[in-house]
Write a protein that holds these residues in place. Sequence first.
Motif, PDB file in Angstrom:
ATOM      1  N   ILE A 194      -9.184  -2.862   4.091  1.00 54.40           N
ATOM      2  CA  ILE A 194      -7.867  -3.135   3.886  1.00 54.40           C
ATOM      3  C   ILE A 194      -6.931  -4.578   4.405  1.00 54.40           C
ATOM      4  CG2 ILE A 194      -7.283  -0.743   3.248  1.00 54.40           C
ATOM      5  CD1 ILE A 194      -6.734  -2.145   7.161  1.00 54.40           C
ATOM      6  N   LEU A 195      -7.883  -5.810   4.470  1.00 58.15           N
ATOM      7  CA  LEU A 195      -7.605  -6.405   5.413  1.00 58.15           C
ATOM      8  C   LEU A 195      -6.360  -7.468   3.926  1.00 58.15           C
ATOM      9  CD1 LEU A 195      -9.587  -7.885   7.965  1.00 58.15           C
ATOM     10  CD2 LEU A 195      -7.716  -6.504   8.043  1.00 58.15           C
ATOM     11  N   ASP A 196      -6.451  -7.032   3.045  1.00 59.86           N
ATOM     12  CA  ASP A 196      -5.601  -7.849   1.632  1.00 59.86           C
ATOM     13  C   ASP A 196      -4.342  -7.694   1.893  1.00 59.86           C
ATOM     14  OD1 ASP A 196      -7.394  -5.035   1.324  1.00 59.86           O
ATOM     15  OD2 ASP A 196      -7.891  -6.735  -0.888  1.00 59.86           O
ATOM     16  N   LEU A 197      -3.962  -6.149   2.208  1.00 57.98           N
ATOM     17  CA  LEU A 197      -2.830  -5.128   1.990  1.00 57.98           C
ATOM     18  C   LEU A 197      -2.059  -6.495   2.166  1.00 57.98           C
ATOM     19  CD1 LEU A 197      -2.638  -1.867   4.461  1.00 57.98           C
ATOM     20  CD2 LEU A 197      -2.699  -2.345   1.894  1.00 57.98           C
ATOM     21  N   PRO A 198      -0.740  -6.392   0.817  1.00 60.25           N
ATOM     22  CA  PRO A 198       0.265  -7.133   0.835  1.00 60.25           C
ATOM     23  C   PRO A 198       1.040  -6.976   1.778  1.00 60.25           C
ATOM     24  CG  PRO A 198       0.190  -5.699  -0.803  1.00 60.25           C
ATOM     25  CD  PRO A 198      -1.230  -5.562  -0.535  1.00 60.25           C
ATOM     26  N   PRO A 199       2.134  -7.643   1.728  1.00 65.87           N
ATOM     27  CA  PRO A 199       3.856  -7.048   3.359  1.00 65.87           C
ATOM     28  C   PRO A 199       4.009  -5.671   1.896  1.00 65.87           C
ATOM     29  CG  PRO A 199       3.514  -9.584   2.780  1.00 65.87           C
ATOM     30  CD  PRO A 199       2.319  -9.308   1.635  1.00 65.87           C
ATOM     31  N   GLY A 200       4.795  -4.767   2.916  1.00 68.32           N
ATOM     32  CA  GLY A 200       4.927  -3.610   2.039  1.00 68.32           C
ATOM     33  C   GLY A 200       3.591  -2.862   1.320  1.00 68.32           C
ATOM     34  N   GLY A 201       2.371  -2.887   1.948  1.00 73.19           N
ATOM     35  CA  GLY A 201       1.674  -1.774   1.648  1.00 73.19           C
ATOM     36  C   GLY A 201       1.167  -1.481   2.706  1.00 73.19           C
ATOM     37  N   SER A 202       0.555  -0.059   2.618  1.00 74.60           N
ATOM     38  CA  SER A 202       0.220   0.483   3.346  1.00 74.60           C
ATOM     39  C   SER A 202      -1.697   1.466   2.519  1.00 74.60           C
ATOM     40  CB  SER A 202       0.862   1.217   3.472  1.00 74.60           C
ATOM     41  OG  SER A 202       1.307   2.512   2.759  1.00 74.60           O
ATOM     42  N   ALA A 203      -1.829   2.007   3.568  1.00 76.21           N
ATOM     43  CA  ALA A 203      -3.546   2.514   3.307  1.00 76.21           C
ATOM     44  C   ALA A 203      -3.738   3.681   4.614  1.00 76.21           C
ATOM     45  CB  ALA A 203      -4.638   1.185   3.851  1.00 76.21           C
ATOM     46  N   THR A 204      -3.898   4.586   4.282  1.00 74.05           N
ATOM     47  CA  THR A 204      -4.247   5.295   4.800  1.00 74.05           C
ATOM     48  C   THR A 204      -5.669   6.192   4.693  1.00 74.05           C
ATOM     49  OG1 THR A 204      -3.678   7.903   3.420  1.00 74.05           O
ATOM     50  CG2 THR A 204      -1.458   6.912   5.080  1.00 74.05           C
ATOM     51  N   SER A 210     -13.881   7.055   7.198  1.00 71.81           N
ATOM     52  CA  SER A 210     -13.393   8.595   5.760  1.00 71.81           C
ATOM     53  C   SER A 210     -12.906   7.483   4.712  1.00 71.81           C
ATOM     54  CB  SER A 210     -12.113   8.738   5.629  1.00 71.81           C
ATOM     55  OG  SER A 210     -12.462  10.365   6.743  1.00 71.81           O
ATOM     56  N   PRO A 211     -13.181   7.153   3.867  1.00 73.99           N
ATOM     57  CA  PRO A 211     -12.246   6.675   2.517  1.00 73.99           C
ATOM     58  C   PRO A 211     -11.097   5.463   3.024  1.00 73.99           C
ATOM     59  CG  PRO A 211     -12.782   8.146   1.596  1.00 73.99           C
ATOM     60  CD  PRO A 211     -13.186   8.362   2.366  1.00 73.99           C
ATOM     61  N   TRP A 212     -10.268   4.763   2.844  1.00 74.87           N
ATOM     62  CA  TRP A 212      -9.131   4.420   3.191  1.00 74.87           C
ATOM     63  C   TRP A 212      -8.674   4.649   1.149  1.00 74.87           C
ATOM     64  CZ3 TRP A 212      -6.222   3.334   7.095  1.00 74.87           C
ATOM     65  CH2 TRP A 212      -7.477   2.664   8.240  1.00 74.87           C
ATOM     66  N   ASN A 213      -7.036   4.787   1.583  1.00 73.73           N
ATOM     67  CA  ASN A 213      -6.635   5.413  -0.226  1.00 73.73           C
ATOM     68  C   ASN A 213      -5.094   4.485   0.430  1.00 73.73           C
ATOM     69  OD1 ASN A 213      -7.608   7.310  -0.506  1.00 73.73           O
ATOM     70  ND2 ASN A 213      -6.865   8.583   1.366  1.00 73.73           N
ATOM     71  N   GLY A 214      -5.169   2.542  -0.453  1.00 79.69           N
ATOM     72  CA  GLY A 214      -4.391   2.589  -0.771  1.00 79.69           C
ATOM     73  C   GLY A 214      -3.337   2.460  -1.248  1.00 79.69           C
ATOM     74  N   HIS A 215      -2.163   1.961  -0.281  1.00 86.23           N
ATOM     75  CA  HIS A 215      -0.751   1.684  -1.277  1.00 86.23           C
ATOM     76  C   HIS A 215       0.650   0.257  -1.613  1.00 86.23           C
ATOM     77  CE1 HIS A 215      -1.270   6.338  -1.271  1.00 86.23           C
ATOM     78  NE2 HIS A 215      -1.231   5.970   0.212  1.00 86.23           N
ATOM     79  N   PHE A 216      -0.216   0.187  -3.050  1.00 85.18           N
ATOM     80  CA  PHE A 216       0.055  -0.970  -3.078  1.00 85.18           C
ATOM     81  C   PHE A 216       1.894  -1.654  -2.964  1.00 85.18           C
ATOM     82  CE2 PHE A 216      -4.691  -0.533  -3.058  1.00 85.18           C
ATOM     83  CZ  PHE A 216      -4.631  -1.890  -1.722  1.00 85.18           C
TER      84      PHE A 216
END
Length: 216
Positions: A194-204, A210-216
């Motif tokens: 998840i280190l490529d999350l853009p500004p404003g992004g989040s992951a849970t 467990s696998p990450w669920n990203g919100h971009f």
Amino acid sequence: MEIQVLEGALVEVPTNAVTGMDRRAFGEFIGPQGELASYALGWTTGSDPHVARLSVGIGAGNPGGGTFHAVIFENEGGHAFSLTDDPFERVPQGGPDLTADEARAHEDLPFVWWVTDRILERDRRAWWLRHWLLRTTCVQNLEVFERREPILFVRHDADDGVWQFIGASDADGGTGKTGHLHHAVDEDQSLIDILDLPPGGSATRTGAGSPWNGHF
């Protein structure tokens, strides 16, 4: 044909420093016309000077083949490269080790820099390296900072660019601690996803491993 960056082995060897670790990430590159290159990225925690290493090899077995070596360093909030005479790693697609002058004179140097940019964009270990290089900080709730809870929520704030790592406890009313982001990845390498999350992004995720669920 799409560009492919194929992650290979990650080799980690403790250094003489108490907390030191030498890391070397290997991979292969396939270009849109089937161009081949192989590479190695490396960094050592606690190193002085604080620079990373790079080797890119092309043209194995061909007269123009060679392995290009460079250092990667922080530059005005980003990164920059400098060719070096000092060989770093042997890579399968490479040929003879090129000096900095030989690399500068090589007709394929623009291609090598283009390949390098694609590698740093797409190899997850390169994202980890970059955060180490830039000494990116993150805010963690106390339980995460003290390693009593796994990180379950990651946010990359849009307003100020701050990274937040939160465990199961509610961090809104708790105490936040600032640490280096790369240390968190040292402890839990699943964070490289998840280190490529853009500004404003989040992951849970629901739990450690467990696998990450990203919100971009």
